[in-house]
Design a protein around this motif. Structure first.
Motif, PDB file in Angstrom:
ATOM      1  N   TYR A  37     -15.022 -10.632   4.561  1.00  9.54           N
ATOM      2  CA  TYR A  37     -15.068 -10.614   6.029  1.00  9.54           C
ATOM      3  C   TYR A  37     -16.483 -10.724   6.603  1.00  9.54           C
ATOM      4  O   TYR A  37     -16.639 -10.882   7.818  1.00  9.54           O
ATOM      5  CB  TYR A  37     -14.427  -9.326   6.564  1.00  9.54           C
ATOM      6  CG  TYR A  37     -12.940  -9.265   6.339  1.00  9.54           C
ATOM      7  CD1 TYR A  37     -12.062  -9.995   7.138  1.00  9.54           C
ATOM      8  CD2 TYR A  37     -12.402  -8.462   5.332  1.00  9.54           C
ATOM      9  CE1 TYR A  37     -10.697  -9.941   6.939  1.00  9.54           C
ATOM     10  CE2 TYR A  37     -11.027  -8.401   5.122  1.00  9.54           C
ATOM     11  CZ  TYR A  37     -10.178  -9.150   5.924  1.00  9.54           C
ATOM     12  OH  TYR A  37      -8.825  -9.087   5.714  1.00  9.54           O
ATOM     13  N   GLY A  38     -17.501 -10.595   5.784  1.00 11.73           N
ATOM     14  CA  GLY A  38     -18.866 -10.663   6.283  1.00 11.73           C
ATOM     15  C   GLY A  38     -19.211  -9.445   7.128  1.00 11.73           C
ATOM     16  O   GLY A  38     -18.805  -8.314   6.823  1.00 11.73           O
ATOM     17  N   GLU A  39     -19.929  -9.665   8.216  1.00  9.96           N
ATOM     18  CA  GLU A  39     -20.362  -8.566   9.071  1.00  9.96           C
ATOM     19  C   GLU A  39     -19.187  -7.872   9.763  1.00  9.96           C
ATOM     20  O   GLU A  39     -19.303  -6.734  10.202  1.00  9.96           O
ATOM     21  CB  GLU A  39     -21.342  -9.088  10.121  1.00  9.96           C
ATOM     22  CG  GLU A  39     -22.648  -9.613   9.526  1.00  9.96           C
ATOM     23  CD  GLU A  39     -23.593 -10.111  10.596  1.00  9.96           C
ATOM     24  OE1 GLU A  39     -23.193 -10.101  11.787  1.00  9.96           O
ATOM     25  OE2 GLU A  39     -24.719 -10.504  10.251  1.00  9.96           O
ATOM     26  N   ARG A  40     -18.047  -8.543   9.860  1.00 12.91           N
ATOM     27  CA  ARG A  40     -16.870  -7.939  10.492  1.00 12.91           C
ATOM     28  C   ARG A  40     -16.403  -6.698   9.732  1.00 12.91           C
ATOM     29  O   ARG A  40     -15.798  -5.792  10.314  1.00 12.91           O
ATOM     30  CB  ARG A  40     -15.725  -8.948  10.533  1.00 12.91           C
ATOM     31  CG  ARG A  40     -15.896 -10.062  11.553  1.00 12.91           C
ATOM     32  CD  ARG A  40     -14.772 -11.084  11.393  1.00 12.91           C
ATOM     33  NE  ARG A  40     -13.478 -10.435  11.384  1.00 12.91           N
ATOM     34  CZ  ARG A  40     -12.388 -10.986  10.861  1.00 12.91           C
ATOM     35  NH1 ARG A  40     -12.454 -12.178  10.294  1.00 12.91           N
ATOM     36  NH2 ARG A  40     -11.239 -10.333  10.908  1.00 12.91           N
ATOM     37  N   ALA A  41     -16.671  -6.650   8.425  1.00  7.84           N
ATOM     38  CA  ALA A  41     -16.205  -5.525   7.606  1.00  7.84           C
ATOM     39  C   ALA A  41     -16.803  -4.212   8.083  1.00  7.84           C
ATOM     40  O   ALA A  41     -16.166  -3.152   7.992  1.00  7.84           O
ATOM     41  CB  ALA A  41     -16.539  -5.760   6.139  1.00  7.84           C
ATOM     42  N   GLN A  47      -8.242   2.242   8.707  1.00  8.35           N
ATOM     43  CA  GLN A  47      -6.881   1.722   8.555  1.00  8.35           C
ATOM     44  C   GLN A  47      -6.889   0.210   8.309  1.00  8.35           C
ATOM     45  O   GLN A  47      -6.135  -0.298   7.480  1.00  8.35           O
ATOM     46  CB  GLN A  47      -6.051   2.029   9.808  1.00  8.35           C
ATOM     47  CG  GLN A  47      -5.741   3.497  10.018  1.00  8.35           C
ATOM     48  CD  GLN A  47      -6.926   4.267  10.601  1.00  8.35           C
ATOM     49  OE1 GLN A  47      -7.934   3.663  10.995  1.00  8.35           O
ATOM     50  NE2 GLN A  47      -6.802   5.589  10.661  1.00  8.35           N
ATOM     51  N   GLU A  48      -7.761  -0.494   9.029  1.00  7.07           N
ATOM     52  CA  GLU A  48      -7.863  -1.943   8.831  1.00  7.07           C
ATOM     53  C   GLU A  48      -8.395  -2.278   7.443  1.00  7.07           C
ATOM     54  O   GLU A  48      -7.920  -3.221   6.795  1.00  7.07           O
ATOM     55  CB  GLU A  48      -8.775  -2.542   9.898  1.00  7.07           C
ATOM     56  CG  GLU A  48      -8.183  -2.540  11.297  1.00  7.07           C
ATOM     57  CD  GLU A  48      -9.165  -3.017  12.335  1.00  7.07           C
ATOM     58  OE1 GLU A  48      -8.728  -3.657  13.310  1.00  7.07           O
ATOM     59  OE2 GLU A  48     -10.393  -2.761  12.173  1.00  7.07           O
ATOM     60  N   LYS A  49      -9.355  -1.492   6.968  1.00  8.45           N
ATOM     61  CA  LYS A  49      -9.888  -1.721   5.627  1.00  8.45           C
ATOM     62  C   LYS A  49      -8.823  -1.476   4.561  1.00  8.45           C
ATOM     63  O   LYS A  49      -8.710  -2.222   3.582  1.00  8.45           O
ATOM     64  CB  LYS A  49     -11.099  -0.812   5.372  1.00  8.45           C
ATOM     65  CG  LYS A  49     -12.346  -1.200   6.138  1.00  8.45           C
ATOM     66  CD  LYS A  49     -13.513  -0.300   5.785  1.00  8.45           C
ATOM     67  CE  LYS A  49     -14.778  -0.704   6.530  1.00  8.45           C
ATOM     68  NZ  LYS A  49     -15.929   0.171   6.176  1.00  8.45           N
ATOM     69  N   ALA A  50      -8.023  -0.419   4.774  1.00 11.52           N
ATOM     70  CA  ALA A  50      -6.965  -0.104   3.810  1.00 11.52           C
ATOM     71  C   ALA A  50      -5.930  -1.228   3.756  1.00 11.52           C
ATOM     72  O   ALA A  50      -5.472  -1.620   2.675  1.00 11.52           O
ATOM     73  CB  ALA A  50      -6.297   1.220   4.177  1.00 11.52           C
ATOM     74  N   ARG A  51      -5.569  -1.762   4.937  1.00 14.39           N
ATOM     75  CA  ARG A  51      -4.604  -2.864   4.965  1.00 14.39           C
ATOM     76  C   ARG A  51      -5.177  -4.122   4.316  1.00 14.39           C
ATOM     77  O   ARG A  51      -4.462  -4.850   3.615  1.00 14.39           O
ATOM     78  CB  ARG A  51      -4.185  -3.152   6.406  1.00 14.39           C
ATOM     79  CG  ARG A  51      -3.249  -2.116   7.010  1.00 14.39           C
ATOM     80  CD  ARG A  51      -2.602  -2.655   8.270  1.00 14.39           C
ATOM     81  NE  ARG A  51      -3.588  -2.934   9.301  1.00 14.39           N
ATOM     82  CZ  ARG A  51      -3.980  -2.069  10.233  1.00 14.39           C
ATOM     83  NH1 ARG A  51      -3.469  -0.844  10.245  1.00 14.39           N
ATOM     84  NH2 ARG A  51      -4.866  -2.405  11.150  1.00 14.39           N
ATOM     85  N   SER A  52      -6.468  -4.348   4.524  1.00 18.03           N
ATOM     86  CA  SER A  52      -7.102  -5.532   3.935  1.00 18.03           C
ATOM     87  C   SER A  52      -7.159  -5.421   2.422  1.00 18.03           C
ATOM     88  O   SER A  52      -6.903  -6.390   1.702  1.00 18.03           O
ATOM     89  CB  SER A  52      -8.525  -5.703   4.504  1.00 18.03           C
ATOM     90  OG  SER A  52      -8.489  -5.919   5.899  1.00 18.03           O
ATOM     91  N   ARG A  53      -7.499  -4.231   1.929  1.00 19.78           N
ATOM     92  CA  ARG A  53      -7.530  -4.038   0.474  1.00 19.78           C
ATOM     93  C   ARG A  53      -6.137  -4.195  -0.125  1.00 19.78           C
ATOM     94  O   ARG A  53      -5.985  -4.737  -1.228  1.00 19.78           O
ATOM     95  CB  ARG A  53      -8.100  -2.662   0.143  1.00 19.78           C
ATOM     96  CG  ARG A  53      -9.589  -2.518   0.423  1.00 19.78           C
ATOM     97  CD  ARG A  53     -10.159  -1.261  -0.228  1.00 19.78           C
ATOM     98  NE  ARG A  53     -11.594  -1.160   0.012  1.00 19.78           N
ATOM     99  CZ  ARG A  53     -12.141  -0.491   1.017  1.00 19.78           C
ATOM    100  NH1 ARG A  53     -11.352   0.144   1.884  1.00 19.78           N
ATOM    101  NH2 ARG A  53     -13.448  -0.450   1.164  1.00 19.78           N
TER     102      ARG A  53
END
Length: 328
Positions: A37-41, A47-53
């Motif tokens: 995601y680059g700088e967006r991460a 919660q968004e990070k968990a869904r992405s992983r």
């Protein structure tokens, strides 16, 4: 039977290499979401990070992830590159020829020059040229490749401005052969300087030992010239050892090629492996490491088989000991 054993060993070695690389890559510190995601991460909530992983399959256990990757790899699918958002296979295919061009040219020049220099030194043992080559070989073997790269860039690119300091071609000249050749001069020069004297020394020692054998004395007594003796007898007898030496040298020169690519920002597999490791681009890292390992193992099997046909009595351990020993 021996062929089947070699093939089985080849695939088992690749399997072991893949598991080691897979495990170490995932144990390394860092967040692969930054690569994807680059700088967006940095702005994403937990919660968004968990869904992405979860979507990328990073929440599963190591063995589950490895099993899934292995199943895909068996079908020729190596996943998506996190950094480039494209199939890892497509990303690597654009870099392969650059590495083959640089590494292949360096490999051919190293062993063509080492054979010529080593033979010449053997025929003129103790001469000024021979003594100079011994000293030059000792010095060059102590110079780190990355330092030599920086030195040549400083001299020929920064000070003299004769040659480019990096990349594979100038902007807009991707299909210009002469421009690519100019960009290859410094990287290839580093590979040659770093390796040629070492292998020339081994050829020199082998040739000196061969020229002292009884059959050489007999050839001289029968009126054969030195050139005939070297071409028709001595060179042919050291050829199996020379071929095995090339197989042993392949990993060293490949590793040197990758180092040179990183310093010169040359867009090849070495630069790609460095970027994929830096940005935790797991799929791309796995593919570059496996491809490099498979290439080296296949070349070793092929060269050793050829050397064995030329001389079935060849002792491979002797060649390995020589390659790992002192220059002289």
């Amino acid at each position: 039977m021996k062929i089947l054993r070699n093939i089985l060993g080849f695939f088992l070695s690749l399997l072991l290499l893949s598991f080691i690389t897979f495990s170490l890559a995932r144990m390394a510190p860092g967040d692969p979401l930054v690569s994807y995601y680059g700088e967006r991460a940095e702005k994403m909530s937990e919660q968004e990070k968990a869904r992405s992983r979860e979507r990328l399959g990073l929440n599963d256990s190591l063995m589950v992830q490895y099993g899934r990757w292995l199943e895909q790899a068996a079908r020729g699918e190596f996943g998506l590159s996190f950094k480039y958002k494209r199939p890892a296979r497509d990303v690597m295919s654009r870099r392969i020829m650059n590495t083959f061009l640089l590494g292949g040219l360096g490999f051919v020049l190293v062993f063509a020059l080492s054979l010529g220099i080593g033979t010449f030194c053997a025929l003129h043992e103790g001469s000024r040229f021979d003594r100079f080559m011994i000293r030059a070989g000792t010095i060059s073997a102590c110079i780190p490749e990355f330092w030599l790269c920086l030195l040549l860039i400083l001299v020929f690119s920064v000070t003299l401005r004769w040659l480019p300091s990096g990349t594979a071609y100038s902007t807009g000249h991707e299909y210009d052969g002469m421009d690519r050749l100019v960009h290859l001069i410094l990287p290839v020069l580093v590979l040659v300087i770093s390796h040629v004297w070492y292998y020339a020394g081994i050829v020199r020692n082998e040739m000196i030992a061969e020229l002292k054998k009884d059959y050489i004395v007999l050839c001289r007594a029968n009126g054969f010239s030195t050139g005939q003796i070297v071409r028709k007898h001595a060179l042919m007898n050291i050829l199996p050892t020379y071929l095995s030496l090339m197989a042993v040298a392949l990993p060293h020169i490949t590793g040197g090629t990758y180092v040179v690519e990183m310093v010169f920002s040359y867009p090849g597999l070495g630069m790609l492996a460095y970027e994929s490791a830096r940005y935790h681009d797991y799929n791309l890292l796995m593919l570059t490491v496996l491809f490099s390992g498979a290439l080296i193992m296949a070349a070793n099997l092929g060269v050793n088989a050829l050397a064995g046909r030329l001389d079935p009595k060849l002792d491979a351990e002797k060649v390995i000991r020589q390659s790992e020993g002192e220059w002289f």
